[in-house]
Design an enzyme around this catalytic site. Structure first.
Site, PDB file in Angstrom:
ATOM      1  N   ARG A  32      -5.942   4.875  35.167  1.00 49.20           N
ATOM      2  CA  ARG A  32      -4.561   5.147  35.565  1.00 49.20           C
ATOM      3  C   ARG A  32      -3.651   4.160  34.844  1.00 49.20           C
ATOM      4  O   ARG A  32      -3.954   2.965  34.774  1.00 49.20           O
ATOM      5  CB  ARG A  32      -4.384   4.969  37.078  1.00 49.20           C
ATOM      6  CG  ARG A  32      -4.966   6.089  37.924  1.00 49.20           C
ATOM      7  CD  ARG A  32      -4.198   7.414  37.733  1.00 49.20           C
ATOM      8  NE  ARG A  32      -4.704   8.473  38.565  1.00 49.20           N
ATOM      9  CZ  ARG A  32      -5.613   9.382  38.209  1.00 49.20           C
ATOM     10  NH1 ARG A  32      -6.129   9.352  36.974  1.00 49.20           N
ATOM     11  NH2 ARG A  32      -5.987  10.326  39.040  1.00 49.20           N
ATOM     12  N   GLU A  43       4.000   9.779  33.108  1.00 51.16           N
ATOM     13  CA  GLU A  43       3.450  10.885  32.313  1.00 51.16           C
ATOM     14  C   GLU A  43       4.299  12.127  32.519  1.00 51.16           C
ATOM     15  O   GLU A  43       4.658  12.417  33.669  1.00 51.16           O
ATOM     16  CB  GLU A  43       2.000  11.146  32.733  1.00 51.16           C
ATOM     17  CG  GLU A  43       1.096   9.952  32.413  1.00 51.16           C
ATOM     18  CD  GLU A  43      -0.349  10.131  32.863  1.00 51.16           C
ATOM     19  OE1 GLU A  43      -0.717  11.232  33.306  1.00 51.16           O
ATOM     20  OE2 GLU A  43      -1.111   9.165  32.757  1.00 51.16           O
ATOM     21  N   HIS A  88      -3.627  12.324  28.680  1.00 50.75           N
ATOM     22  CA  HIS A  88      -4.401  12.369  29.934  1.00 50.75           C
ATOM     23  C   HIS A  88      -5.405  13.538  29.920  1.00 50.75           C
ATOM     24  O   HIS A  88      -5.261  14.498  30.671  1.00 50.75           O
ATOM     25  CB  HIS A  88      -3.465  12.472  31.152  1.00 50.75           C
ATOM     26  CG  HIS A  88      -4.125  12.018  32.419  1.00 50.75           C
ATOM     27  ND1 HIS A  88      -3.424  11.471  33.480  1.00 50.75           N
ATOM     28  CD2 HIS A  88      -5.428  12.036  32.812  1.00 50.75           C
ATOM     29  CE1 HIS A  88      -4.264  11.176  34.459  1.00 50.75           C
ATOM     30  NE2 HIS A  88      -5.483  11.502  34.074  1.00 50.75           N
TER      31      HIS A  88
HETATM   32  C1  GLV Z   1      -7.992  12.506  36.372  1.00 53.77           C
HETATM   33  O1  GLV Z   1      -7.376  11.557  36.010  1.00 53.77           O
HETATM   34  C2  GLV Z   1      -8.405  12.739  37.714  1.00 53.77           C
HETATM   35  O2  GLV Z   1      -8.110  11.952  38.630  1.00 53.77           O
HETATM   36  O3  GLV Z   1      -9.031  13.795  37.929  1.00 53.77           O
END
Ligand code: GLV
Length: 333
Positions: free
Chosen positions: A238, A267, A286
């Site tokens: 994160r 993001e 991501h």
């Molecule tokens: C991705 O970052 C998730 O938490 O699935």
């Protein structure tokens, strides 16, 4: 009566058809994150919610759906859900747990290799027609990954999957975690280190801590200053675990060699971010779990978790975020 479900984004098959077979599904078909107003409007009157990590699910959202029995998140992180509030209301919260660990570890390794060997810059160099001299003894030199020291911050399922890959590269592996895990230490050949020691010794520091009050901004100015000048920071966890402004300063000042980031404080990454102009960073949108196989499995698990609860069956405990809810609202089966 047929259960009503709100799904905040189009998830892969078989997730959607599993839900549609048994429930009346309201689906956000747009490829954008639903606004808060949309979430509150669409959740009204629903029995269950299938949400993404980009949806903030708090008391106000839950107030809009007094009959809500399940919140199933299509993610491994669940910091976007007010779990305490859900538990108090007898709402079961589930997530996709370790389903995405291997895919995320694959991507982490891709980033370790990409930053060590300047893969992205090298690709641009060829495309931009800068490659004029053929092979050259000092062209685009990078760093060894094999034999280097990897520091894993957070030895959960993803951290452990990264450690397994690192063994194949003959890396020396340090880890830091809230608690030591001696079984994993002997299984994976990893050594526990205090965070400061890990940062000072590692050639690659890879973040795998989940986001909570203790890990927020864990890698701050002082911690970055401990890293080697030749070291790289990799973050597929994160963005908020690393203080991004301080990371930018460390990169600009060549205090560390570079970074590879799949996650950011905000993001999508704002177009004004200085990171976009830096050569010593690799930036991804991501995509840790983004493989066909993993996303499809995540969709199946998220749908099954939700259906189990609506059918008054306990979900697999591995996927239940709030087991305490069982005493607030026991299920029949
Ligand atoms: C991705 O970052 C998730 O938490 O699935």
């Amino acid at each position: 009566m047929t259960n009503k479900v709100y799904v905040t984004r189009k998830i892969p098959e078989p997730g959607l058809s599993m839900l549609s077979k048994e429930c009346k599904v309201t689906l956000n078909r747009k490829s954008s994150v639903p606004s808060r107003t949309e979430i509150i409007r669409n959740i009204a009157g629903k029995d269950a919610l299938l949400c993404m990590l980009s949806d903030r699910i708090d008391a106000e959202v839950m107030d809009a759906a007094p009959d809500l029995k399940a919140i199933s998140s299509y993610s491994t992180g669940f910091e976007h859900i007010d779990v305490k509030e859900a538990t108090a209301r007898g709402i079961y919260v589930t997530y996709t747990a370790d389903i995405l660990a291997e895919a995320t570890a694959d991507l982490t390794f891709a980033l370790i290799l990409a930053c060590a060997r300047g893969i992205v810059n090298a690709d641009r160099y060829v495309r931009e027609n800068k490659w004029k001299v053929g092979w050259a003894p000092d062209l685009m030199l990078g760093y060894n990954v094999h034999g280097a020291t990897l520091g894993i911050v957070g030895l959960g399922r993803i951290g452990a999957a990264v450690a397994r890959r690192a063994r194949g590269f003959n890396m020396k592996i340090l880890y830091h975690n809230r608690s030591r895990n001696q079984q994993l230490e002997s299984e994976l050949g990893v050594r526990y280190a205090e965070l400061d020691e890990l940062l000072a010794q590692s050639d690659f520091v890879s973040i795998h801590a989940s986001l909570n009050s203790q890990s927020r901004s864990l890698i701050d100015k002082a911690k970055l200053q401990l890293m080697k000048k030749t070291a790289f920071l990799i973050n597929t966890a994160r963005g908020q675990v690393v203080n991004e402004a301080e990371l930018v300063r460390a990169l600009k000042g060549n205090q560390i060699a570079g970074a590879a980031l799949d996650v950011f404080e905000k993001e999508p990454l704002p177009r004004t971010s200085p990171l976009l102009k830096m050569k010593n960073v690799v930036l991804l949108p991501h995509i840790g779990s983004a493989t066909y196989q993993t996303r499809s499995k995540m969709a199946e698990v998220a749908a099954r978790n939700l259906l189990n609860i609506l059918n008054e069956k306990y979900p697999d405990p591995a996927f239940l975020v709030n087991p305490q809810v069982k005493s607030v609202r026991p299920l029949k089966n």
